[in-house]
Motif scaffolding. Sequence first.
Motif, PDB file in Angstrom:
ATOM      1  N   THR A  66       0.750  -1.297  -0.116  1.00 30.56           N
ATOM      2  CA  THR A  66      -0.037   0.021   0.102  1.00 30.56           C
ATOM      3  C   THR A  66       0.856   1.350  -0.062  1.00 30.56           C
ATOM      4  N   ALA A  67       1.832   1.057   0.763  1.00 32.06           N
ATOM      5  CA  ALA A  67       2.788   2.387   0.837  1.00 32.06           C
ATOM      6  C   ALA A  67       3.578   2.690  -0.455  1.00 32.06           C
ATOM      7  N   TRP A  68       3.801   1.697  -0.964  1.00 33.78           N
ATOM      8  CA  TRP A  68       4.572   1.713  -2.315  1.00 33.78           C
ATOM      9  C   TRP A  68       3.785   1.847  -3.542  1.00 33.78           C
ATOM     10  N   PHE A  69       2.762   1.158  -3.679  1.00 35.93           N
ATOM     11  CA  PHE A  69       1.643   0.825  -4.915  1.00 35.93           C
ATOM     12  C   PHE A  69       0.578   1.412  -4.932  1.00 35.93           C
ATOM     13  N   GLY A  70       0.108   2.092  -3.699  1.00 33.99           N
ATOM     14  CA  GLY A  70      -1.324   2.362  -3.496  1.00 33.99           C
ATOM     15  C   GLY A  70      -2.367   1.326  -2.931  1.00 33.99           C
ATOM     16  N   THR A  71      -3.376   1.725  -3.130  1.00 36.86           N
ATOM     17  CA  THR A  71      -4.533   0.809  -2.762  1.00 36.86           C
ATOM     18  C   THR A  71      -4.610  -0.275  -3.612  1.00 36.86           C
ATOM     19  N   PRO A  72      -5.229  -1.809  -2.982  1.00 36.91           N
ATOM     20  CA  PRO A  72      -5.317  -2.683  -3.908  1.00 36.91           C
ATOM     21  C   PRO A  72      -6.137  -2.471  -5.039  1.00 36.91           C
ATOM     22  N   SER A  73      -6.172  -3.242  -6.125  1.00 38.04           N
ATOM     23  CA  SER A  73      -6.922  -3.288  -7.098  1.00 38.04           C
ATOM     24  C   SER A  73      -8.379  -3.905  -6.726  1.00 38.04           C
ATOM     25  N   ASP A  74      -9.406  -3.575  -7.339  1.00 37.09           N
ATOM     26  CA  ASP A  74     -10.766  -4.088  -7.065  1.00 37.09           C
ATOM     27  C   ASP A  74     -11.192  -5.064  -8.187  1.00 37.09           C
ATOM     28  N   THR A  75     -10.601  -4.590  -9.448  1.00 37.73           N
ATOM     29  CA  THR A  75     -11.086  -5.480 -10.387  1.00 37.73           C
ATOM     30  C   THR A  75      -9.614  -5.905 -11.180  1.00 37.73           C
ATOM     31  N   ARG A  76      -9.894  -7.397 -11.872  1.00 38.06           N
ATOM     32  CA  ARG A  76      -8.809  -8.091 -12.536  1.00 38.06           C
ATOM     33  C   ARG A  76      -8.759  -7.610 -13.970  1.00 38.06           C
ATOM     34  N   PRO A  77      -7.862  -7.109 -14.399  1.00 45.30           N
ATOM     35  CA  PRO A  77      -7.328  -6.505 -15.561  1.00 45.30           C
ATOM     36  C   PRO A  77      -7.634  -7.919 -16.731  1.00 45.30           C
ATOM     37  N   GLU A  78      -7.750  -7.437 -17.900  1.00 43.61           N
ATOM     38  CA  GLU A  78      -7.902  -8.580 -19.129  1.00 43.61           C
ATOM     39  C   GLU A  78      -6.467  -8.950 -19.481  1.00 43.61           C
ATOM     40  N   THR A  79      -5.413  -8.168 -19.076  1.00 42.50           N
ATOM     41  CA  THR A  79      -3.911  -8.658 -19.430  1.00 42.50           C
ATOM     42  C   THR A  79      -3.327  -8.266 -18.085  1.00 42.50           C
ATOM     43  N   ALA A  80      -2.253  -9.249 -17.924  1.00 37.52           N
ATOM     44  CA  ALA A  80      -1.369  -9.447 -16.786  1.00 37.52           C
ATOM     45  C   ALA A  80      -0.250  -8.343 -17.009  1.00 37.52           C
ATOM     46  N   PRO A  81       0.684  -7.730 -15.981  1.00 42.03           N
ATOM     47  CA  PRO A  81       1.702  -7.029 -16.223  1.00 42.03           C
ATOM     48  C   PRO A  81       2.619  -7.261 -17.523  1.00 42.03           C
ATOM     49  N   GLY A  82       2.842  -6.214 -18.109  1.00 38.19           N
ATOM     50  CA  GLY A  82       3.585  -6.591 -19.484  1.00 38.19           C
ATOM     51  C   GLY A  82       2.597  -6.869 -20.682  1.00 38.19           C
ATOM     52  N   GLY A  83       1.301  -6.726 -20.586  1.00 41.67           N
ATOM     53  CA  GLY A  83       0.362  -6.728 -21.859  1.00 41.67           C
ATOM     54  C   GLY A  83       0.086  -8.132 -22.000  1.00 41.67           C
ATOM     55  N   VAL A  84       0.469  -9.199 -21.156  1.00 38.72           N
ATOM     56  CA  VAL A  84       0.229 -10.609 -21.651  1.00 38.72           C
ATOM     57  C   VAL A  84      -1.335 -10.989 -21.355  1.00 38.72           C
ATOM     58  N   PRO A  85      -2.237 -11.680 -22.527  1.00 45.30           N
ATOM     59  CA  PRO A  85      -3.386 -11.720 -22.154  1.00 45.30           C
ATOM     60  C   PRO A  85      -3.724 -12.892 -21.123  1.00 45.30           C
ATOM     61  N   ARG A  86      -4.584 -12.638 -19.909  1.00 40.01           N
ATOM     62  CA  ARG A  86      -4.847 -13.601 -18.965  1.00 40.01           C
ATOM     63  C   ARG A  86      -4.692 -15.068 -19.298  1.00 40.01           C
ATOM     64  N   THR A  87      -5.493 -15.311 -20.528  1.00 45.03           N
ATOM     65  CA  THR A  87      -5.516 -16.775 -20.921  1.00 45.03           C
ATOM     66  C   THR A  87      -3.979 -17.326 -21.376  1.00 45.03           C
ATOM     67  N   GLN A  88      -3.321 -16.449 -22.095  1.00 44.05           N
ATOM     68  CA  GLN A  88      -2.010 -16.718 -22.443  1.00 44.05           C
ATOM     69  C   GLN A  88      -1.003 -17.036 -20.894  1.00 44.05           C
ATOM     70  N   GLU A  89      -1.277 -16.071 -20.138  1.00 44.39           N
ATOM     71  CA  GLU A  89      -0.322 -16.073 -18.999  1.00 44.39           C
ATOM     72  C   GLU A  89      -0.825 -17.371 -18.207  1.00 44.39           C
TER      73      GLU A  89
END
Length: 95
Positions: A66-89
Motif C-alpha cells: 500500500t505504501a509503495w503501490f497505493g490501494t489494491p485493485s478492485d478488478t482483475r484486468p484483462e491483461t497481466a503486467p507486460g500486456g500478456v493476455p490472462r489466458t496466455q499467462e
Amino acid sequence: MLDLADRADLRDTARQWETRVVIQVAKTSDRPADALPILPDAHVAWTAGIDESTDTAVLALRQALTAWFGTPSDTRPETAPGGVPRTQEAETARE
C-alpha cells in the motif's frame, strides 16, 4: 514480488496489486527471506523473515505494498503486467 519460500499466503495478498506487482516464485538453498517485493529501481520494499508467521507477514506485506503501490485493485484486468493476455499467462504457467 520474489517469493523464495513458495508462500501462497503472500502471493495471494500480492495478487490484490496484480496490475502493479509481478509475482515470481524461485527456489534457492540459502534464501535470505521468504519474500521480497523489489521496486523498479531494484530497492527491496520489504522482506518476509524466514518462516515468519502468516499473521504478521501478510499484514506487513499489505502495509508495504500500500505504501509503495497505493490501494489494491478492485478488478482483475484483462491483461497481466507486460500486456500478456490472462489466458496466455495461464497457459504459460502450465508449461
